[in-house]
Structures are given as C-alpha cells and as structure tokens.
Design a protein around this motif. Structure first.
Motif, mmCIF file in Angstrom:
data_model
loop_
_atom_site.group_PDB
_atom_site.id
_atom_site.type_symbol
_atom_site.label_atom_id
_atom_site.label_comp_id
_atom_site.label_asym_id
_atom_site.label_seq_id
_atom_site.Cartn_x
_atom_site.Cartn_y
_atom_site.Cartn_z
ATOM 1 N N LYS A 108 0.832 -1.210 0.000
ATOM 2 C CA LYS A 108 0.000 0.000 0.000
ATOM 3 C C LYS A 108 0.864 1.257 0.000
ATOM 4 C CE LYS A 108 -4.395 -1.466 2.038
ATOM 5 N NZ LYS A 108 -4.275 -2.913 1.953
ATOM 6 N N LEU A 109 1.887 1.282 0.848
ATOM 7 C CA LEU A 109 2.714 2.483 0.959
ATOM 8 C C LEU A 109 3.590 2.681 -0.275
ATOM 9 C CD1 LEU A 109 3.740 2.380 4.738
ATOM 10 C CD2 LEU A 109 1.807 3.536 3.654
ATOM 11 N N LEU A 110 4.054 1.591 -0.883
ATOM 12 C CA LEU A 110 4.833 1.716 -2.118
ATOM 13 C C LEU A 110 3.989 2.307 -3.239
ATOM 14 C CD1 LEU A 110 6.827 -1.658 -2.174
ATOM 15 C CD2 LEU A 110 7.810 0.652 -1.990
ATOM 16 N N ARG A 111 2.723 1.941 -3.277
ATOM 17 C CA ARG A 111 1.847 2.415 -4.356
ATOM 18 C C ARG A 111 1.611 3.918 -4.296
ATOM 19 N NH1 ARG A 111 -1.174 -1.690 -7.082
ATOM 20 N NH2 ARG A 111 -2.795 -0.167 -7.576
ATOM 21 N N ILE A 112 1.794 4.523 -3.127
ATOM 22 C CA ILE A 112 1.600 5.975 -3.046
ATOM 23 C C ILE A 112 2.942 6.715 -2.966
ATOM 24 C CG2 ILE A 112 -0.715 5.810 -2.073
ATOM 25 C CD1 ILE A 112 0.456 6.382 0.680
ATOM 26 N N GLY A 113 4.006 6.016 -3.301
ATOM 27 C CA GLY A 113 5.288 6.681 -3.465
ATOM 28 C C GLY A 113 6.190 6.741 -2.259
ATOM 29 N N LEU A 114 5.841 6.054 -1.174
ATOM 30 C CA LEU A 114 6.708 6.057 0.001
ATOM 31 C C LEU A 114 7.777 4.969 -0.135
ATOM 32 C CD1 LEU A 114 4.128 6.601 2.877
ATOM 33 C CD2 LEU A 114 5.706 8.263 1.891
#
Length: 288
Positions: free
Chosen positions: A152-158
C-alpha cells in the motif's frame, strides 16, 4: 466483547502470575462475578482476597466493587442480544459457520475501534507521511499484514520495505536512523524477532510504531507510538484467528490517513502506478 473485559485483556500481560489466575476466571465467566463476594472469587480462583483486590486495581478499577459494577452494567444489555452463540463448536451445522465467523470478525473490528487511540493514530500517520525510509517487521500471521502494508505504501510513493526473514529485518533495522520509521506488528507483542528488530531501529534513532493487542506487552517498551487492536477468543486456534483482520484495519486506516496528509502528492503517485499496471495487463492480454 465488553469494554470491561477488553480492559482486563489489554492489561493482562502486566499482571502478576497470581493476578492472572483471577483474570482467567473472570474472563471465562464475567457475568457471574457481580454476584460473587471477594472471598468467593478468591476461593474460585485459588488465590487470596488481597490478590483479588490487587487484580481489580491492576486492571484499571478503583477496587473490586467498581469492577463488579462495571461487569453488571455490561451484562444487562448484552443478554437479550446474545441470540446466537457465535463460537464454532464441534457438531455445529456447516451452514451456521459463515454467520458465526463473520460475527466474530465484526466483534474484533468493533473492539479495535474502541481500543484505537486517536492521538496515537494521528502521530503514526504524520510520522509515516514524512518518513525518509519505512521498515515494517512481522513474522507468522503478522508477516502477511506487513507485506500488505508495504504494498500500500509503495503504491503511493513512500520508500519502504518488509522482509519475512528475521535476519534481514534486523539487518535493515540496524541501518535506520533519525528521519526513518519502523513498524513492528505482533499480536502478542512478545514475538522475539519483531521485538528485537523494533528495539534496534529505535536505538538507531528511528521513530517506532507498534501494532499489538496487549497493553503492557514487551514490544511497547520499544515503541514511540502504540496502536492497540481488538480480537475475539476462539477454541480451535492457539493464536487468535482474527488478529489479522484487526491489524489490517489499522493498516488501512494508516494508509488512508497518510493519503489525506498530502492528497495531491500521494494520489498522483497512486494514479501513476495504476496506469502502469493497466498498461502491463493490456499488453499481456494482447500477447495471449
């Protein structure tokens, strides 16, 4: 689960061994306690009366009378609503299992909503949104939750990572420093590998977040921010079957909270990922 029973469970890990005997008896049949004297409960649990008094205070009540009153208040409205024993038992009809399992899942989620502290949640969201690097630790059932969170966090650029191997977790933790965030996920709060990794991350200067079920758990000694979950007891599984559902609810709440911290930035990153995935799927279909 009533709030009183929930409070006892959250404080269970920090009770003395003798006090846990009282807690075990109360948790088995909380509806009977309001009708008992301190001496009767002490005899039933096999402890002294002062131990019962200490248990009540350790569980967060002013005394045994206050504990009885709280349990009595919760027992009254709960009785007419309990039309179905939601716990699965040997001999149950197969057709009843889905209703029971979903009811228990809903109970776990409702308990999580009660237990989640809004200020701790807000601190966790802000820390994640501004982190340079995020590590997420979890083993066993919690490893699946850690993987869900990192996706989830990778998908929003984190920038984040989660490895199921405990040695890799500790290697990563040892490299964290100020500006980084580490998240440890453990239902019991006593999983050695997860606790050790979170402790190492904190020692290096990272902000640490613990997602666990028990107030007073070992992992909270190394957490700057504590996020407590709820659950229900089951008869057929040594580790609660619904810990993952409660943990995922916390993860989803953190994800949406981070999105709202800078919606334009994070939604833009998510849109870019979705476009890339859509193009990949389209090309694969063309090649078939």
């Amino acid at each position: 689960m009533g709030q009183t029973v929930g409070r006892i469970k959250k404080n269970y890990a920090q009770l003395r061994a003798s006090e846990r005997k009282v807690a075990d008896w109360v948790l088995r049949d909380p509806a009977k306690v309001p009708e008992m004297t301190m001496a009767q409960l002490a005899a039933a649990a096999g402890v002294s009366e002062p131990t019962v008094a200490r248990f009540a205070e350790a569980a967060g009540f002013e005394g045994f009378s206050a504990l009885k009153l709280a349990l009595a208040k919760e027992a009254a409205p709960a009785a007419p609503r309990r039309l179905l024993d939601v716990h699965v038992q040997p001999g149950d009809k197969l057709s009843t299992v889905p209703d029971k399992m979903i009811s228990m899942a809903l109970t776990a989620l409702e308990d999580t909503r009660r237990m989640l502290d809004s200020r701790s949640y807000e601190k966790a969201v802000r820390a994640l949104a501004s982190a340079r690097l995020i590590d997420i630790y979890g083993v066993g059932n919690s490893a699946a939750v850690a993987q869900d969170m990192v996706i989830k966090l990778l998908r929003i650029g984190l920038t984040c990572r989660a490895y199921p191997d405990s040695h890799l977790q500790q290697i990563c933790a040892s490299a964290l420093g100020p500006g980084d965030v580490a998240v440890g996920i453990s239902h019991s709060g006593a999983t050695r590998d997860t606790v050790d990794a979170l402790a190492m991350a904190r020692a290096g200067g990272a902000v640490t977040i613990a997602i666990t079920n028990f107030k007073g758990a070992e992992i909270l000694r190394h957490a700057d921010i504590a996020l407590l979950t709820g659950d229900v007891e089951t008869a057929f599984y040594t580790e609660t079957m619904f810990s993952r559902i409660s943990q995922l609810a916390i993860v989803d709440s953190l994800y949406m909270g981070v999105m709202l911290q800078d919606f334009e930035r994070f939604s833009g990153a998510l849109e870019g990922v979705n476009r890339m995935v859509s193009r990949k799927v389209y090309r694969e279909e063309e090649n078939q």
